[in-house]
Write an enzyme that holds these catalytic residues in place. Structure first.
Site, PDB file in Angstrom:
ATOM      1  N   GLY A  53     -11.798  32.257 -42.867  1.00 11.48           N
ATOM      2  CA  GLY A  53     -10.710  32.279 -41.699  1.00 11.48           C
ATOM      3  C   GLY A  53     -11.328  33.143 -40.466  1.00 11.48           C
ATOM      4  CB  CYS A  54     -10.764  33.051 -36.979  1.00 16.37           C
ATOM      5  SG  CYS A  54      -9.082  32.895 -36.870  1.00 16.37           S
ATOM      6  CG  PHE A  55      -6.890  36.856 -37.815  1.00 14.88           C
ATOM      7  CD1 PHE A  55      -7.111  37.860 -36.713  1.00 14.88           C
ATOM      8  CD2 PHE A  55      -5.937  36.006 -37.503  1.00 14.88           C
ATOM      9  CE1 PHE A  55      -6.187  37.686 -35.475  1.00 14.88           C
ATOM     10  CE2 PHE A  55      -5.264  35.787 -36.175  1.00 14.88           C
ATOM     11  CZ  PHE A  55      -5.392  36.933 -35.291  1.00 14.88           C
TER      12      PHE A  55
END
Lengths: 345, 345, 345, 345
Positions: free
Chosen positions: D148-150
């Site tokens: 995921g991005c985070f």
């Protein structure tokens, strides 16, 4: 490898030249010159270049420069290149000036820029670098006057219908919208985030120095006198120029007739994209790329032509077109190192 | 206290009516109507109203409404008010419609809005609510067609020089720039942050429904036929409209001559501010206020007039002007509850 | 009418004082003082005040000021008020300083502001103007140290659970986000649109001068020593501060328990709005208003409390709270002239 | 040339894969798949691809896909890939899933995503594609769960000090800030320009599905149990993620000690840039590139470590890292086709 120097490497168009040339397969960034910040690292001003261009900024020492580079870009404010270019041209270097110093004749420069023009000898030598319209002369040039950001978008959008006799040039309106990066990196009240954000307004109404540049090259490339009304507007975005152009039609044509004429004029020119009828470009669609996108509309109700052209002011409107001209000048494919896909969204 | 109902209280212009009327000294928000979200609290959709307006959204029940309110605002998309207004008008309520349903004659409405117009009886009754130009008739109206956002800025900027015979109306260009809130709160691809931010483009080129509205009221208020070219552009900002207007001069005048004429036309009108010569308004300078700021420039080089007008599209371009009209209609001072200082920066 | 002077009327918090006081029913803007731009009109710098405040900027001449005004706001950068306030206090004027000059004890000021503190006599006199926590003392003050923007949001969000013993103060994290207007109107590289737009980053990591201010007043108002980690971030927006606060729970409670405690602490305080459980404020929801909105969440999984508080940095974080303190000081209702509805969208 | 298919080519991360792969020297875009918009041209949705990728969108027909491509990217919302991946894996295709479907164990997925997980067989097969931490296993994978991005920004910033024993993992705070493009291209109220612009707020407080992903891979890559507080915030920008990470120090170290450890951990990894002491990354400095920039600060006053990491959420946080994993999987240099210089300003 072609050895390159950039004067004014610390400004936005200088940094954009660095961004584009860092990955150019045939160019080598030999000297980054910035008189004001000499002796510092480029990454001290632009940390995003870390691990990519770890070079120092050097002073403006003409003899040394002449010995190290073949081509010199001037990414300096207007009024700088005119003093330096002559001595480099005399030494046989090729120069591409991104400022307005070599775009107008002396008289017009004096009037619109409010300062003394470059020497006539160099003005005579300067070739206007509107790549798609002047490639043959650019290839032979020693000194290139890279077009202004608004003139690039305006002329690429306007020249075909003038050349084709589609419009009457007696009442042309060019309503320009620009991102803030066109104003450069020097802090001033008008460019503060707080002044620009959530805001739109016109500036230099009736007095912008790109006005005579556009008129001069309508005459040069299409042989027509034109009096244009040009109003630039500052838009709360970093990059992008949009020109909305209005002119009376000179003959009865359809949108499709005009589109086809544009396609003919720009046949084979990779960076010009003519939109399908009913579709108009927005600035984000050319973001961080060298494209100029153009949409046209024949308004039968009013008998006028509306043309909308979009560029990234720092790429096609400045550093990208400068490199396109460099490619032409050195016999490379026009799009060498410039095949960036627009960044969207 | 004047008892008010708002149909479409859940949209942006509805919420702006709530913001302005919540502090209006003579009005009382009696009913907030939203068919789609009836039964919910306004603060569920707009938490910023917490502790200010703690009211529920009610359904559209005409008989109940007629019994509870004296004045009904329609802050609904075009196509809604035309179906409901007649029955309220018949019951003697006063109505102010913020949509386009009562601004055009039936034929033009059909052509530009692509749907059936309101009944002719109500069209005949509707008074165009351009407050500064039509106050006398507004005071007597039962049904007010509140002007569109672009027409407000365009007409306030354009009418004085047409009325004064300063310009030739045969080739008028109006280049419009608008913030995104004009598109309302219904989610659509074109209004996503990611599509609008760092982006500028034109839309509805040659086909925007505000075009015939502007032409109609140039004729109505200045008696001149005009064919305008109007191109709206979407700007990455929430609020604000800027119109840049170009027209050929019909006589030899100076900027100051024209300025003085504007000042004469708008003498005593608190919401119109004519800028000093050389100064032009930007949208932030009227932010969240009911002002319309206007700057003019006579371009001697081209023999054209350039006018720039700025409003907040949700205030003077919609809800603020609607309340200004309400004030006129009920014999209050024009600026009652509308004396907001622009929010800057 | 209360006669007011503003020192630093030409900056953003000065202009915000003008915006708010221009419509205050009990205050009169008697003097706008700006040493650097004395002799010019305020509207030359802020055209949005045209027809609202047509006043000139005057020089800093203490004797004249003392004769004309009862209350003096200092909307100046840190380091200015400390030199001027003593002589006005001696003359019996009331002063409200929006800068950091009177918020810390001398030693902490020297350490964090890197300059000499104000005289001890005035430091002793200064009352911290966190209106909701210190109203009784504010009413009796002669010199008010108006809180910093981040401390206002942080303390209003953090003090109730510290006072209530809900959290352990040994590890508090305050992650701050601010709009750009907090940096003022003086042009600098870091505040250019091109540098801030489409960008987010931290600044003054571990060294922001609001850190000791927050710690000092946790101690003062809740009697607890706290070591906070405070990191401010610059967000591409003009106005707004959001503080996200994390702390370990000291006892087993539910979100609703904590919410009710906040509601008790802030009972009757009009500018504090506690959000319903599950709802958290965003900065736009308090835009251009004096509200501080607070949302709380007990995270059972981790045993921590998360508090989110939002203010408009120029209103509740500066000029609005200053006027709230003025109201308290002069026996007016706390919200006199401050009942603005947030501007949304 | 490696034949590639993209499922979900019409979303933002799909379009970003197209942007990056269009210029990848070893990959060929063989199929663009979009069930919902099959039969249309990609340029109908993304005009910026005109003259670059003139391809149609095709339907999801597994047998045909299996016959035409070697590698399939899933750039689809969570809940899609888990249903389709098994049958492609069975046919021997390699799959890289950009959604959350293969990142958690079944139980955690059910709890945080509120739906049934992928089959256990495929969950067992999935390799977590955090390129810099897991390259050896990625090279052998058949199915890659792209992070995921985070989690990408958080783990790259957090893992070195956990691995090095510099911090205590019992109270870690990760305050995340993201641009709006992370929410995808499906219109919704929360992503409208008017709702996001000039606004900042938190969302999914205490309930974001990236929380367990971060905790799981702290355990996997550093062997430590950690309870993190993670709060994501929506920032008015299109691209970019910034994570500000706070943790108590477990031993006495200097900023420089920690910096050197990061440099050791990431030695030779081209996309990680550790900032000099005192310098912290902002999101614009990695814009449109695959870099992750990291700055660290030992706060002696509080005994805590602050780490700030920045990525472009669509590149290193999604499509760029996916291609980096593709390069690893097919034995190419990690940065093949990914050597973009950040676009600044």
């Amino acid at each position: 490898m072609l050895k390159i120097g950039i004067v004014g490497a610390n400004g936005y168009s200088g940094a954009e030249l660095v961004r584009l040339l860092a990955r150019h397969p045939r160019a080598q960034l030999e000297m980054l010159i910035s008189h004001r910040t000499k002796g510092t690292m480029l990454t001290a001003h632009y940390p995003h270049f870390q691990q990519i261009i770890e070079a120092g900024l050097e002073d403006m020492v003409p003899d040394e420069i002449a010995g190290r580079v073949e081509l010199l870009f001037f990414a300096t404010p207007s009024g700088v290149a005119k003093n330096w270019v002559p001595r480099f041209v005399d030494k046989g270097l090729k120069c591409i000036d991104l400022s307005g110093d070599f775009r107008l004749d002396g008289e017009a420069y004096r009037q619109w820029y409010k300062r003394e023009p470059a020497p006539q000898k160099e003005l005579d030598k300067a070739i206007y670098g509107l790549s798609e319209m002047n490639a043959d002369r650019i290839k032979e040039a020693q000194l290139i006057a890279n077009p202004g950001c608004f003139p690039t978008a305006a002329l690429l959008g306007l020249l075909p219908p003038v050349q084709g006799g589609f419009i009457d040039t007696s009442f042309i309106v060019i309503d320009g919208k620009t991102g803030v990066s066109g104003a450069g990196r020097t802090p001033s009240l008008g460019n503060l985030f707080t002044e620009v954000n959530e805001n739109t307004g016109a500036y230099k109404v009736g007095s912008h120095q790109h006005t005579p540049e556009i008129e001069r090259f309508i005459k040069a490339f299409a042989g027509k006198e034109a009096k244009i009304s040009f109003t630039p507007h500052l838009i709360p975005m970093t990059r992008g120029i949009l020109c909305t152009i209005y002119a009376p039609l000179a003959k009865k044509v359809t949108t499709e007739d005009v589109r086809q004429y544009y396609r003919k004029v720009y046949k084979g020119r990779k960076f010009i994209r003519i939109r399908p009828a009913g579709s108009f470009p927005s600035t984000k669609e050319v973001y961080a790329s060298n494209y100029c996108d153009i949409g046209v509309h024949v308004d039968e109700r009013t008998g006028r032509l509306v043309v909308i052209s979009a560029i990234d002011n720092l790429v096609k409107g400045a550093s990208g077109q400068a490199i396109q001209n460099m490619n032409l000048l050195f016999g490379l494919e026009e799009d060498t190192g410039l095949d960036h896909v627009p960044v969207y969204p």
